[in-house]
Design a protein around this motif. Structure first.
Motif, PDB file in Angstrom:
ATOM      1  N   GLY A  28       1.040  -1.134  -0.595  1.00  0.00           N
ATOM      2  CA  GLY A  28       0.158   0.544  -0.071  1.00  0.00           C
ATOM      3  C   GLY A  28       0.922   1.420   0.105  1.00  0.00           C
ATOM      4  N   PHE A  29       1.707   1.104   1.355  1.00  0.00           N
ATOM      5  CA  PHE A  29       3.127   1.848   0.741  1.00  0.00           C
ATOM      6  C   PHE A  29       3.660   2.424  -0.198  1.00  0.00           C
ATOM      7  CE2 PHE A  29       1.929   2.000   5.722  1.00  0.00           C
ATOM      8  CZ  PHE A  29       1.334   3.460   5.716  1.00  0.00           C
ATOM      9  N   LEU A  30       3.984   1.422  -1.172  1.00  0.00           N
ATOM     10  CA  LEU A  30       4.836   1.310  -2.122  1.00  0.00           C
ATOM     11  C   LEU A  30       3.985   1.754  -3.745  1.00  0.00           C
ATOM     12  CD1 LEU A  30       6.937  -1.461  -1.824  1.00  0.00           C
ATOM     13  CD2 LEU A  30       7.430   0.400  -1.867  1.00  0.00           C
ATOM     14  N   THR A  31       2.723   1.785  -3.721  1.00  0.00           N
ATOM     15  CA  THR A  31       1.966   1.974  -4.863  1.00  0.00           C
ATOM     16  C   THR A  31       1.744   2.946  -5.612  1.00  0.00           C
ATOM     17  OG1 THR A  31      -0.347   0.406  -3.487  1.00  0.00           O
ATOM     18  CG2 THR A  31      -0.569   2.188  -5.131  1.00  0.00           C
ATOM     19  N   PRO A  32       2.503   4.500  -4.156  1.00  0.00           N
ATOM     20  CA  PRO A  32       2.326   5.596  -5.210  1.00  0.00           C
ATOM     21  C   PRO A  32       3.782   5.495  -5.674  1.00  0.00           C
ATOM     22  CG  PRO A  32       1.856   6.094  -2.465  1.00  0.00           C
ATOM     23  CD  PRO A  32       1.725   4.122  -2.949  1.00  0.00           C
ATOM     24  N   PHE A  33       4.676   4.598  -5.635  1.00  0.00           N
ATOM     25  CA  PHE A  33       5.960   4.413  -5.744  1.00  0.00           C
ATOM     26  C   PHE A  33       5.899   4.374  -7.175  1.00  0.00           C
ATOM     27  CE2 PHE A  33       9.877   2.470  -6.807  1.00  0.00           C
ATOM     28  CZ  PHE A  33      10.856   3.247  -7.385  1.00  0.00           C
ATOM     29  N   ILE A  34       4.887   3.006  -7.400  1.00  0.00           N
ATOM     30  CA  ILE A  34       5.386   2.240  -8.588  1.00  0.00           C
ATOM     31  C   ILE A  34       4.028   2.693  -9.580  1.00  0.00           C
ATOM     32  CG2 ILE A  34       4.399  -0.629  -9.318  1.00  0.00           C
ATOM     33  CD1 ILE A  34       4.838  -1.642  -6.810  1.00  0.00           C
ATOM     34  N   ILE A  35       2.977   3.498  -9.162  1.00  0.00           N
ATOM     35  CA  ILE A  35       2.605   3.935 -10.195  1.00  0.00           C
ATOM     36  C   ILE A  35       3.535   4.892 -10.705  1.00  0.00           C
ATOM     37  CG2 ILE A  35       0.848   5.306 -10.390  1.00  0.00           C
ATOM     38  CD1 ILE A  35      -0.703   4.460  -8.156  1.00  0.00           C
ATOM     39  N   GLY A  36       3.907   5.794  -9.548  1.00  0.00           N
ATOM     40  CA  GLY A  36       4.724   6.907 -10.914  1.00  0.00           C
ATOM     41  C   GLY A  36       5.687   5.841 -11.276  1.00  0.00           C
ATOM     42  N   LEU A  37       6.361   4.892 -10.960  1.00  0.00           N
ATOM     43  CA  LEU A  37       7.686   4.423 -12.123  1.00  0.00           C
ATOM     44  C   LEU A  37       7.097   4.025 -13.067  1.00  0.00           C
ATOM     45  CD1 LEU A  37      10.387   3.089 -12.263  1.00  0.00           C
ATOM     46  CD2 LEU A  37       9.168   0.831 -11.280  1.00  0.00           C
ATOM     47  N   LEU A  38       6.186   3.390 -13.046  1.00  0.00           N
ATOM     48  CA  LEU A  38       5.128   2.901 -14.928  1.00  0.00           C
ATOM     49  C   LEU A  38       4.943   4.172 -15.236  1.00  0.00           C
ATOM     50  CD1 LEU A  38       3.334  -0.324 -13.408  1.00  0.00           C
ATOM     51  CD2 LEU A  38       5.298  -0.151 -14.793  1.00  0.00           C
ATOM     52  N   VAL A  39       3.850   4.976 -14.547  1.00  0.00           N
ATOM     53  CA  VAL A  39       3.856   5.831 -15.614  1.00  0.00           C
ATOM     54  C   VAL A  39       4.785   7.466 -16.111  1.00  0.00           C
ATOM     55  CG1 VAL A  39       2.110   8.000 -15.648  1.00  0.00           C
ATOM     56  CG2 VAL A  39       1.299   5.338 -14.709  1.00  0.00           C
ATOM     57  N   LEU A  40       5.361   7.659 -14.806  1.00  0.00           N
ATOM     58  CA  LEU A  40       6.562   9.089 -15.254  1.00  0.00           C
ATOM     59  C   LEU A  40       7.632   8.696 -15.579  1.00  0.00           C
ATOM     60  CD1 LEU A  40       5.249  10.487 -12.233  1.00  0.00           C
ATOM     61  CD2 LEU A  40       4.683  10.896 -14.706  1.00  0.00           C
ATOM     62  N   VAL A  41       8.057   7.454 -15.879  1.00  0.00           N
ATOM     63  CA  VAL A  41       9.798   7.052 -16.058  1.00  0.00           C
ATOM     64  C   VAL A  41       9.252   5.697 -17.272  1.00  0.00           C
ATOM     65  CG1 VAL A  41      11.676   5.831 -15.663  1.00  0.00           C
ATOM     66  CG2 VAL A  41      10.155   7.415 -13.436  1.00  0.00           C
ATOM     67  N   LEU A  42       8.775   4.312 -16.455  1.00  0.00           N
ATOM     68  CA  LEU A  42       8.897   3.252 -18.056  1.00  0.00           C
ATOM     69  C   LEU A  42       8.044   3.682 -19.033  1.00  0.00           C
ATOM     70  CD1 LEU A  42       8.900   0.392 -14.903  1.00  0.00           C
ATOM     71  CD2 LEU A  42      10.233   1.515 -16.484  1.00  0.00           C
ATOM     72  N   GLY A  43       7.076   4.552 -18.438  1.00  0.00           N
ATOM     73  CA  GLY A  43       5.785   4.340 -19.594  1.00  0.00           C
ATOM     74  C   GLY A  43       6.825   5.764 -20.886  1.00  0.00           C
ATOM     75  N   PRO A  44       7.044   6.513 -20.218  1.00  0.00           N
ATOM     76  CA  PRO A  44       7.981   8.158 -21.347  1.00  0.00           C
ATOM     77  C   PRO A  44       9.105   6.568 -22.361  1.00  0.00           C
ATOM     78  CG  PRO A  44       7.641   8.750 -19.218  1.00  0.00           C
ATOM     79  CD  PRO A  44       7.213   7.251 -18.791  1.00  0.00           C
ATOM     80  N   ILE A  45       9.681   6.263 -21.485  1.00  0.00           N
ATOM     81  CA  ILE A  45      10.972   4.852 -22.139  1.00  0.00           C
ATOM     82  C   ILE A  45      10.442   5.051 -23.390  1.00  0.00           C
ATOM     83  CG2 ILE A  45      12.574   3.677 -21.315  1.00  0.00           C
ATOM     84  CD1 ILE A  45      13.213   4.752 -18.988  1.00  0.00           C
ATOM     85  N   VAL A  46       9.739   3.445 -23.068  1.00  0.00           N
ATOM     86  CA  VAL A  46       9.011   3.039 -23.530  1.00  0.00           C
ATOM     87  C   VAL A  46       7.939   3.140 -24.857  1.00  0.00           C
ATOM     88  CG1 VAL A  46       7.265   0.646 -24.079  1.00  0.00           C
ATOM     89  CG2 VAL A  46       7.595   1.084 -22.089  1.00  0.00           C
ATOM     90  N   SER A  47       7.637   4.354 -24.521  1.00  0.00           N
ATOM     91  CA  SER A  47       7.069   5.505 -25.550  1.00  0.00           C
ATOM     92  C   SER A  47       8.458   6.500 -26.705  1.00  0.00           C
ATOM     93  CB  SER A  47       6.309   6.397 -24.903  1.00  0.00           C
ATOM     94  OG  SER A  47       4.952   5.724 -24.177  1.00  0.00           O
ATOM     95  N   SER A  48       9.024   6.659 -25.864  1.00  0.00           N
ATOM     96  CA  SER A  48      10.086   7.206 -26.684  1.00  0.00           C
ATOM     97  C   SER A  48      10.596   6.374 -27.489  1.00  0.00           C
ATOM     98  CB  SER A  48      11.069   8.124 -26.049  1.00  0.00           C
ATOM     99  OG  SER A  48      12.122   6.478 -25.313  1.00  0.00           O
ATOM    100  N   LEU A  49      10.947   5.020 -27.462  1.00  0.00           N
ATOM    101  CA  LEU A  49      11.856   3.941 -27.807  1.00  0.00           C
ATOM    102  C   LEU A  49      10.510   3.769 -29.247  1.00  0.00           C
ATOM    103  CD1 LEU A  49      13.645   1.950 -28.405  1.00  0.00           C
ATOM    104  CD2 LEU A  49      12.916   0.178 -27.400  1.00  0.00           C
ATOM    105  N   TYR A  50       9.400   4.074 -28.856  1.00  0.00           N
ATOM    106  CA  TYR A  50       8.745   3.159 -30.680  1.00  0.00           C
ATOM    107  C   TYR A  50       8.360   4.686 -31.050  1.00  0.00           C
ATOM    108  CZ  TYR A  50       3.910   3.678 -32.459  1.00  0.00           C
ATOM    109  OH  TYR A  50       2.752   3.910 -34.033  1.00  0.00           O
ATOM    110  N   LEU A  51       8.464   5.996 -30.723  1.00  0.00           N
ATOM    111  CA  LEU A  51       8.331   7.207 -31.261  1.00  0.00           C
ATOM    112  C   LEU A  51      10.035   7.175 -32.189  1.00  0.00           C
ATOM    113  CD1 LEU A  51       6.702   9.864 -28.889  1.00  0.00           C
ATOM    114  CD2 LEU A  51       5.820   8.250 -31.396  1.00  0.00           C
ATOM    115  N   SER A  52      11.172   6.811 -31.809  1.00  0.00           N
ATOM    116  CA  SER A  52      12.038   7.055 -32.640  1.00  0.00           C
ATOM    117  C   SER A  52      12.143   5.923 -33.719  1.00  0.00           C
ATOM    118  CB  SER A  52      13.032   6.323 -31.620  1.00  0.00           C
ATOM    119  OG  SER A  52      13.194   5.011 -31.520  1.00  0.00           O
TER     120      SER A  52
END
Length: 293
Positions: free
Chosen positions: A13-37
């Motif tokens: 429960g305490f880790l949920t905000p970090f996990i969401i932030g990691l997926l949405v704000l870090v891993l998501g943009p990384i994968v998106s930028s790879l696709y956009l390249s």
């Protein structure tokens, strides 16, 4: 078992905000930028898949090659000068003398202001046609130049700015110097070793782990340098693209020319190059970095 499961649920429960932030704000943009390249994308219309065409176009792009050359020059000249300057000043400031805290603060302040727009503007004015440098040269009878606007000298003004901001590396070197036992220097003095021999035989070998850390950090920050080049060149790359840093061209491709697919490809190429450079430094460290033994 029930108590352990309850603790796990609370922990997640305490880790949920970090996990969401990691997926949405870090891993998501990384994968998106790879696709956009691998797409042609201008921010206004849907991305169109083009495969490796962005990478092929970049390799054949004259401005891209210039940006690689400018950044390489900046790194090859600037990084050693920053490391050497930081080390030498740290050695000088690692002495017991009155007002030493003041001098340490003075040398560290430029690093605190590093990357700021104000400092870049100040530097542009100092090296401008009517700047402080040319006024000083005029006093001794030398006609100055527009250093920041001259294609042969502009890059060196930015290197000088980077070297001036060695404070962070200096502080880390100071911390490393404090860890070297004074008994080693005392023993060396008794054996007749000069200060230079002590520096070569004691200080440098025991500081190599710190040198490794500073080298990696300075290389990464130098390759990613952007603000100074953007301000000094007015966001154009300067005369004859003499200050067209890689990151500046990346910014222009994405947000001035709206070639976001190309910009994403440049970002991934930058990541690959930085990974290779860091890997080479760490691989070579086994030949020159000495630890406790």
């Amino acid at each position: 078992m029930i108590h352990q499961r309850k603790n796990n649920i609370i922990a997640y429960g305490f880790l949920t905000p970090f996990i969401i932030g990691l997926l949405v704000l870090v891993l998501g943009p990384i994968v998106s930028s790879l696709y956009l390249s691998f797409t042609e994308y201008n921010l206004l219309t849907p991305a169109e898949w083009v495969g490796f065409q962005n990478y092929v176009d970049l390799v054949n792009d004259r401005t891209f090659k210039q940006s690689v050359g400018v950044t390489t020059t900046y790194v090859i000249i600037g990084v050693p000068l920053q490391i050497i300057s930081a080390l030498l000043i740290a050695v000088l400031l690692n002495k017991k003398m009155s007002g030493i805290g003041f001098y340490r603060t003075v040398y560290y302040i430029p690093s605190l202001l590093g990357g700021s727009v104000a400092i870049a503007i100040l530097w542009k004015n100092i090296f401008g046609v009517n700047g402080l440098i040319n006024e000083f040269l005029g006093v001794i009878g030398i006609e100055g130049k527009g250093w920041v606007s001259h294609p042969d000298y502009a890059i060196y003004t930015l290197i000088a700015l980077a070297v001036w901001q060695f404070g962070s590396s200096m502080v880390i070197f100071l911390a490393g110097l404090k860890q070297i036992p004074r008994e080693l220097y005392e023993s060396a003095s008794v054996d007749g070793a000069t200060k230079l021999h002590q520096f070569k035989s004691i200080t440098l070998p025991l500081l190599t782990p710190v040198i490794l850390f500073n080298l990696v950090m300075v290389v990464i920050s130098s390759v990613q340098a952007f603000t100074s080049a953007y301000i000094v060149s007015g966001g154009t790359g300067g005369p004859s693209n003499s200050t067209m840093f890689y990151t500046l061209l990346l910014y222009l491709k994405g947000f001035s020319y709206f070639e976001m697919g190309t910009a994403a490809a440049m970002a991934w190429m930058l990541l690959i190059v930085l990974s290779i450079l860091t890997g080479i430094i760490f691989f070579s460290s086994k030949y020159w970095v000495h630890y406790d033994n």
